[in-house]
Design a protein around this motif. Structure first.
Motif, PDB file in Angstrom:
ATOM      1  N   PRO A 210       0.822  -1.226   0.000  1.00  0.00           N
ATOM      2  CA  PRO A 210       0.000   0.000   0.000  1.00  0.00           C
ATOM      3  C   PRO A 210       0.853   1.272   0.000  1.00  0.00           C
ATOM      4  CG  PRO A 210      -0.845  -1.571   1.598  1.00  0.00           C
ATOM      5  CD  PRO A 210       0.449  -2.131   1.111  1.00  0.00           C
ATOM      6  N   PHE A 211       0.390   2.262  -0.735  1.00  0.00           N
ATOM      7  CA  PHE A 211       1.092   3.543  -0.781  1.00  0.00           C
ATOM      8  C   PHE A 211       0.876   4.317   0.524  1.00  0.00           C
ATOM      9  CE2 PHE A 211       0.418   3.045  -5.523  1.00  0.00           C
ATOM     10  CZ  PHE A 211       1.743   2.725  -5.775  1.00  0.00           C
ATOM     11  N   TYR A 212       1.838   5.188   0.805  1.00  0.00           N
ATOM     12  CA  TYR A 212       1.844   6.060   1.994  1.00  0.00           C
ATOM     13  C   TYR A 212       1.956   5.280   3.295  1.00  0.00           C
ATOM     14  CZ  TYR A 212       0.111   9.030  -1.735  1.00  0.00           C
ATOM     15  OH  TYR A 212      -0.036   9.667  -2.943  1.00  0.00           O
ATOM     16  N   GLU A 213       2.573   4.098   3.207  1.00  0.00           N
ATOM     17  CA  GLU A 213       2.849   3.304   4.394  1.00  0.00           C
ATOM     18  C   GLU A 213       4.299   2.825   4.385  1.00  0.00           C
ATOM     19  OE1 GLU A 213       0.170   0.120   5.210  1.00  0.00           O
ATOM     20  OE2 GLU A 213      -1.630   1.301   4.765  1.00  0.00           O
ATOM     21  N   ASN A 214       4.797   2.455   5.571  1.00  0.00           N
ATOM     22  CA  ASN A 214       6.127   1.859   5.693  1.00  0.00           C
ATOM     23  C   ASN A 214       6.075   0.367   5.396  1.00  0.00           C
ATOM     24  OD1 ASN A 214       8.084   3.899   6.667  1.00  0.00           O
ATOM     25  ND2 ASN A 214       6.625   4.123   8.348  1.00  0.00           N
ATOM     26  N   PHE A 215       7.126  -0.149   4.783  1.00  0.00           N
ATOM     27  CA  PHE A 215       7.215  -1.597   4.617  1.00  0.00           C
ATOM     28  C   PHE A 215       8.675  -2.004   4.437  1.00  0.00           C
ATOM     29  CE2 PHE A 215       7.625  -0.312   0.307  1.00  0.00           C
ATOM     30  CZ  PHE A 215       8.066  -1.395  -0.463  1.00  0.00           C
ATOM     31  N   ILE A 216       8.962  -3.270   4.669  1.00  0.00           N
ATOM     32  CA  ILE A 216      10.310  -3.804   4.490  1.00  0.00           C
ATOM     33  C   ILE A 216      10.468  -4.192   3.023  1.00  0.00           C
ATOM     34  CG2 ILE A 216      11.913  -5.640   5.110  1.00  0.00           C
ATOM     35  CD1 ILE A 216      10.479  -5.789   7.835  1.00  0.00           C
ATOM     36  N   LEU A 217      11.315  -3.496   2.312  1.00  0.00           N
ATOM     37  CA  LEU A 217      11.534  -3.788   0.894  1.00  0.00           C
ATOM     38  C   LEU A 217      12.433  -5.017   0.777  1.00  0.00           C
ATOM     39  CD1 LEU A 217      11.029  -2.896  -2.017  1.00  0.00           C
ATOM     40  CD2 LEU A 217      13.065  -1.445  -1.849  1.00  0.00           C
ATOM     41  N   GLY A 224      19.158  -5.849   7.027  1.00  0.00           N
ATOM     42  CA  GLY A 224      18.726  -5.323   8.316  1.00  0.00           C
ATOM     43  C   GLY A 224      17.228  -5.133   8.429  1.00  0.00           C
ATOM     44  N   GLU A 225      16.479  -5.517   7.390  1.00  0.00           N
ATOM     45  CA  GLU A 225      15.016  -5.404   7.362  1.00  0.00           C
ATOM     46  C   GLU A 225      14.564  -3.977   7.678  1.00  0.00           C
ATOM     47  OE1 GLU A 225      13.897  -8.525  10.096  1.00  0.00           O
ATOM     48  OE2 GLU A 225      13.748  -9.972   8.456  1.00  0.00           O
ATOM     49  N   ASN A 226      15.184  -3.022   6.997  1.00  0.00           N
ATOM     50  CA  ASN A 226      14.872  -1.610   7.192  1.00  0.00           C
ATOM     51  C   ASN A 226      13.569  -1.229   6.500  1.00  0.00           C
ATOM     52  OD1 ASN A 226      17.537  -0.663   8.463  1.00  0.00           O
ATOM     53  ND2 ASN A 226      18.234  -1.725   6.615  1.00  0.00           N
ATOM     54  N   LEU A 227      12.931  -0.186   7.026  1.00  0.00           N
ATOM     55  CA  LEU A 227      11.644   0.257   6.514  1.00  0.00           C
ATOM     56  C   LEU A 227      11.780   1.351   5.464  1.00  0.00           C
ATOM     57  CD1 LEU A 227       9.627   0.431   9.843  1.00  0.00           C
ATOM     58  CD2 LEU A 227       9.365  -1.274   8.031  1.00  0.00           C
ATOM     59  N   TYR A 228      10.960   1.256   4.420  1.00  0.00           N
ATOM     60  CA  TYR A 228      10.877   2.246   3.358  1.00  0.00           C
ATOM     61  C   TYR A 228       9.474   2.843   3.353  1.00  0.00           C
ATOM     62  CZ  TYR A 228      15.086   0.135   1.248  1.00  0.00           C
ATOM     63  OH  TYR A 228      16.352  -0.325   1.004  1.00  0.00           O
ATOM     64  N   LEU A 229       9.379   4.129   3.036  1.00  0.00           N
ATOM     65  CA  LEU A 229       8.080   4.747   2.808  1.00  0.00           C
ATOM     66  C   LEU A 229       7.714   4.587   1.335  1.00  0.00           C
ATOM     67  CD1 LEU A 229       8.170   7.999   4.967  1.00  0.00           C
ATOM     68  CD2 LEU A 229       6.407   6.238   5.044  1.00  0.00           C
ATOM     69  N   ASN A 230       6.507   4.155   1.071  1.00  0.00           N
ATOM     70  CA  ASN A 230       6.084   3.841  -0.286  1.00  0.00           C
ATOM     71  C   ASN A 230       5.145   4.922  -0.827  1.00  0.00           C
ATOM     72  OD1 ASN A 230       6.137   2.087  -2.512  1.00  0.00           O
ATOM     73  ND2 ASN A 230       4.225   1.107  -1.906  1.00  0.00           N
TER      74      ASN A 230
END
Length: 360
Positions: A210-217, A224-230
């Motif tokens: 989903p857009f406008y949410e954080n997720f692990i790319l 490191g399973e870092n979060l991206y904003l989509n």
């Protein structure tokens, strides 16, 4: 005297870039940055690009220009990466590739060191050459990870890995003298850089989440399973352009292996057919899912230009040595929109409407 030298430095840099662009490109935006560095025979583009980004942020914050050591962040990253590899019994990434996150975490936890104090090249060597070191680390850590339950000695392997890093890169000093004053890496970072790592966000644009949410790319380097904003592709383009217009640079992660990416000439384009059509969200998604867009390189996005035909290009600061553009890469708009995995940027660089959607 310092102010005069800094002004002359930027004047020289601008003249150099403008000279390269004469009869080729018209530069619309170009963010003041530090001199280029060469990663040479190392897989540390992630640290070179992000360190350049930090140096440039310090300049934006009206600090004196400073050349930081990219290799300073290689030490702790290897330790953390090895720990994750051992804990996951070999299911995590172990090679030299990485992402902007590791540098920001390293800065936040350890600080920074000027390159003149610690450059990561031992006396007997003359350049960054990590091939032998990478091979030694991989063999050692893979052996430890398969030792079996109850046989792994955490304090021992960490000391052994630190010994390998010190042997090939040199020992990081706890304190050092810079401009006739003693600093620790933390105190140096506070005085000469002063960024807040919480102010930076990594942004991507893919439709499988989903857009406008954080997720692990899910990319290999994101061990490191870092979060991206989509965000949607239109917002992705808008926020990049808005950042450059407002004087904010961006750290870039993407695919630099396209056949028409000529790093000797300093020009990165797609095929003629691909350059004639606008890149869509569906095209980005397909390229990501079929593997034609990989995260194989990091650069530092500093500006925007147009060629003689009015075609838009983005100016990338590269760490792979000199080329026909003085070490910079001019990437077409279509190439940027299709081959970019993500960008790191200050949250204040986002347009208000996007910040509101992202709840920043």
């Amino acid at each position: 005297m310092k102010k005069i030298s800094v002004t002359l430095f930027f004047l020289f840099l601008c003249i150099q870039l403008l000279g390269q662009a004469t009869n080729e490109y018209k530069i619309h935006y170009f963010i003041k940055s530090s001199p280029l560095k060469n990663q040479q025979s190392s897989g540390t583009c992630w640290s070179f690009a992000t360190t350049s980004f930090i140096e440039t942020e310090a300049i934006r914050l009206r600090k004196e220009p400073i050349s930081l050591s990219p290799i300073f962040y290689v030490h702790p990253t290897y330790i953390e990466k090895a720990k994750k590899y051992i804990d996951s019994e070999g299911k995590s990434r172990l090679d030299s590739g990485d992402l902007t996150f590791s540098v920001l975490k390293g800065y936040s936890k350890y600080g920074a060191i000027p390159e003149i104090v610690y450059n990561g090249i031992i006396e007997e060597d003359w350049q960054h050459d990590h091939v032998e070191m990478d091979n030694a680390i991989e063999a050692m850590i893979k052996s430890i990870a398969t030792s079996g339950y109850g046989r792994i000695k955490p304090s021992s392997w960490k000391k052994a890995l630190q010994g390998v890093l010190n042997a090939y890169l040199g020992k990081i000093p706890d304190t050092f003298i810079y401009e006739q004053k003693e600093y620790t890496p933390k105190s140096f970072a506070r005085e000469f850089v002063s960024i807040n790592t919480n102010d930076y966000i990594e942004i991507t644009s893919y439709s499988h989440y989903p857009f406008y949410e954080n997720f692990i790319l899910n990319i290999p380097a994101n061990w490191g399973e870092n979060l991206y904003l989509n965000v949607p592709i239109k917002d992705f383009e808008l926020l990049i352009d808005n950042a450059l217009k407002k004087g904010y640079s961006l750290a870039w992660d993407g695919d630099a292996s396209e056949p028409n990416f000529n790093f000797k000439s300093g020009v990165a384009k797609l095929t003629l057919k691909e350059e004639l059509i606008a890149v869509t969200q569906e095209m980005r998604q397909k390229a990501f899912e079929d593997g034609t867009t990989n995260d194989d390189h990091n650069m530092h996005l500093l500006g925007k230009a147009t060629d003689e035909a009015g075609k838009e290009f983005y100016i990338m600061k590269n760490s792979e040595g000199m080329n026909d553009k003085g070490g910079y890469v001019y990437m077409s708009k279509n190439a940027l929109m299709l081959k970019t995995i993500s960008v790191l940027v200050h949250k204040n660089a986002l347009p208000k409407e996007i910040s509101k959607k992202l709840k920043i």
